[in-house]
Design an enzyme around this catalytic site. Structure first.
Site, PDB file in Angstrom:
ATOM      1  N   GLU A 131      11.135 -16.198 -15.934  1.00 58.32           N
ATOM      2  CA  GLU A 131      11.412 -17.544 -16.645  1.00 58.32           C
ATOM      3  C   GLU A 131      11.869 -17.580 -18.101  1.00 58.32           C
ATOM      4  O   GLU A 131      11.116 -16.998 -18.902  1.00 58.32           O
ATOM      5  CB  GLU A 131      10.503 -18.784 -16.550  1.00 58.32           C
ATOM      6  CG  GLU A 131      10.099 -19.069 -15.021  1.00 58.32           C
ATOM      7  CD  GLU A 131       9.212 -20.160 -14.966  1.00 58.32           C
ATOM      8  OE1 GLU A 131       9.110 -20.842 -15.833  1.00 58.32           O
ATOM      9  OE2 GLU A 131       8.625 -20.232 -13.817  1.00 58.32           O
ATOM     10  N   LYS A 189      10.241 -34.206 -11.699  1.00 60.54           N
ATOM     11  CA  LYS A 189       9.178 -33.323 -12.399  1.00 60.54           C
ATOM     12  C   LYS A 189       8.528 -34.220 -13.420  1.00 60.54           C
ATOM     13  O   LYS A 189       9.171 -35.250 -13.982  1.00 60.54           O
ATOM     14  CB  LYS A 189       9.952 -32.213 -13.235  1.00 60.54           C
ATOM     15  CG  LYS A 189      10.435 -31.149 -12.060  1.00 60.54           C
ATOM     16  CD  LYS A 189      10.736 -29.752 -12.948  1.00 60.54           C
ATOM     17  CE  LYS A 189       9.578 -29.205 -13.524  1.00 60.54           C
ATOM     18  NZ  LYS A 189       9.568 -28.053 -14.143  1.00 60.54           N
TER      19      LYS A 189
END
Length: 413
Positions: A264, A321
């Site tokens: 990531e 989120k």
């Protein structure tokens, strides 16, 4: 029907406007799915093809996604969340999971890797840490029993906070308190041939100290760089310095040849008032410049001949989120297929592939209630940052520590 038409129109505009080089094979994308407005996997396929992505990392093993991408040659990394580590220690359960979520989709869908947990060792939860390697071993054993271990690897993603020292890069070393976990995991990687994964976000270093961390250095912009006194190598961007610190840590444990992947990395295009640097322009520079670097097939200063296997976070902005505004704005694209900012990727006619995702619930073990999101570690990228935000720069661990020490000295290394 209106939504689908609008998405295809957006995709046409997207394809018409991109002008920079295509993503190359070693660049992948993280497809997060904590949202209620994402397009179907079938509609994501042409979007990913248009920018040449052919590697995708999911945070689950969603069958809808895996079925949609059958016969596309897109490479998938699928995942088991932190909440399933204890269950995966059971050989029968791990075998059942692999049969259902991996074997049943092969060979039509190209699944190449399974990640077990996310940033487990830095969560300060011994129950998770104790179960991590046994879960990895159990899943690998299941693959062996099915004759799939040569085509599907098993690994786990770590935070840069697993490092005790990362300044300068040549002095990179793992935390001593994690040795009992790190050493056997490295041995597992060496025996099975699986890569060591790190999540790295130079954005957090800048966000934490925008007056002291040079923006050009974290955005891959032209700058004079700094020299590592231990290796005499010059660094002109933070991500490569972080990667080489991990390489040094691996080498110090006797694993110099272990492959490293960045599982990531990314930059948000929007943030709250106290989230310095979270702008479309900076996101464009970070991700665009990173992709240019990868397309040049250059390695890091200490590993110039090693492939840069990097997964950008993320494919879409995710409106559900939790956390600060930045958490919902890491996407290269909006859910309707338009760019979150003008990254400028050239298009590709008909070839090139990539992947997608869908409901986070569908890839989990049978008879287990589906969670409302993907793995716990994925829910909040910034959680580790928030935990250390009140600590002095000298005491901040992992990536933030190394990044700040890069610049708090009045002299180059």
């Amino acid at each position: 029907m209106e939504i689908i038409t609008r998405f295809h129109s957006s995709l046409f505009a997207l394809v018409s406007g991109f002008v920079l080089p295509l993503l190359v094979a070693s660049v992948g994308i993280n497809y997060g799915q904590i949202a209620d407005n994402l397009p179907s996997p079938e509609n994501v396929i042409p979007l990913l093809r248009s920018i040449g992505i052919n590697k995708v990392k999911l945070y689950d093993a969603d069958p809808q996604v895996l079925r949609a991408f059958a016969n596309t040659s897109v490479e998938f990394v699928v995942a088991l969340g932190n909440e399933y580590l204890a269950k995966m220690k059971d050989p029968e359960k791990s075998l059942a999971w692999v049969k259902t979520n991996v074997q049943s989709f092969l060979p039509a869908t190209k699944i190449t890797c399974i990640t077990i947990g996310n940033e487990v060792l830095t969560l300060n939860d011994t129950s998770l840490s104790d179960n991590l390697l046994p879960a990895m071993q159990s899943v690998h054993t299941a693959l062996v029993s099915l004759g799939l271990d040569k085509q599907v690897s098993v690994t786990t993603a770590h935070s840069l906070a697993v490092l005790q020292n990362s300044y300068p890069p040549s002095a990179g070393a793992f935390r001593e308190d994690l040795t009992e976990y790190i050493t056997p995991i490295l041995n597992f990687h060496a025996k099975t041939g699986s890569p060591f994964l790190i999540n790295a976000y130079p954005y957090f270093a800048y966000k934490g100290n925008p007056k002291q961390v040079p923006l050009d250095f974290v955005l891959f912009q032209p700058n004079s760089g700094v020299v590592d006194p231990g290796s005499n190598l010059r660094y002109d961007n933070m991500l490569f310095a972080q990667m080489d610190a991990v390489y040094a840590a691996l080498a110090s444990q006797g694993y110099k040849k272990l492959p490293l992947q960045i599982s990531e990395t990314g930059w948000p295009s929007k943030g709250d008032e106290d989230e310095a640097g979270a702008t479309p322009e900076n996101a464009k520079k970070y991700n665009g410049n990173l992709m240019k670097l990868v397309s040049q097939k250059k390695g890091t200063p200490s590993r110039p001949n090693s492939d840069l296997n990097i997964y950008v976070f993320a494919l879409f902005n995710e409106n559900l989120k939790p956390g600060p505004t930045s958490e919902r704005n890491y996407g290269l694209f909006k859910p309707d297929g338009t760019p979150a900012y003008q990254l400028g990727l050239a298009t590709m006619n008909g070839s090139g592939n990539s992947s997608t995702g869908s409901p986070a619930s569908s890839g989990y073990p049978a008879s287990t209630p589906s969670p409302t999101s993907s793995s716990t570690g994925y829910l909040s990228i910034t959680s580790a940052t928030e935990r250390v935000s009140s600590v002095s720069a000298a005491a901040i661990c992992g990536w933030l520590s190394s990044s700040l020490l890069f610049f708090l000295s009045s002299k180059p290394w």
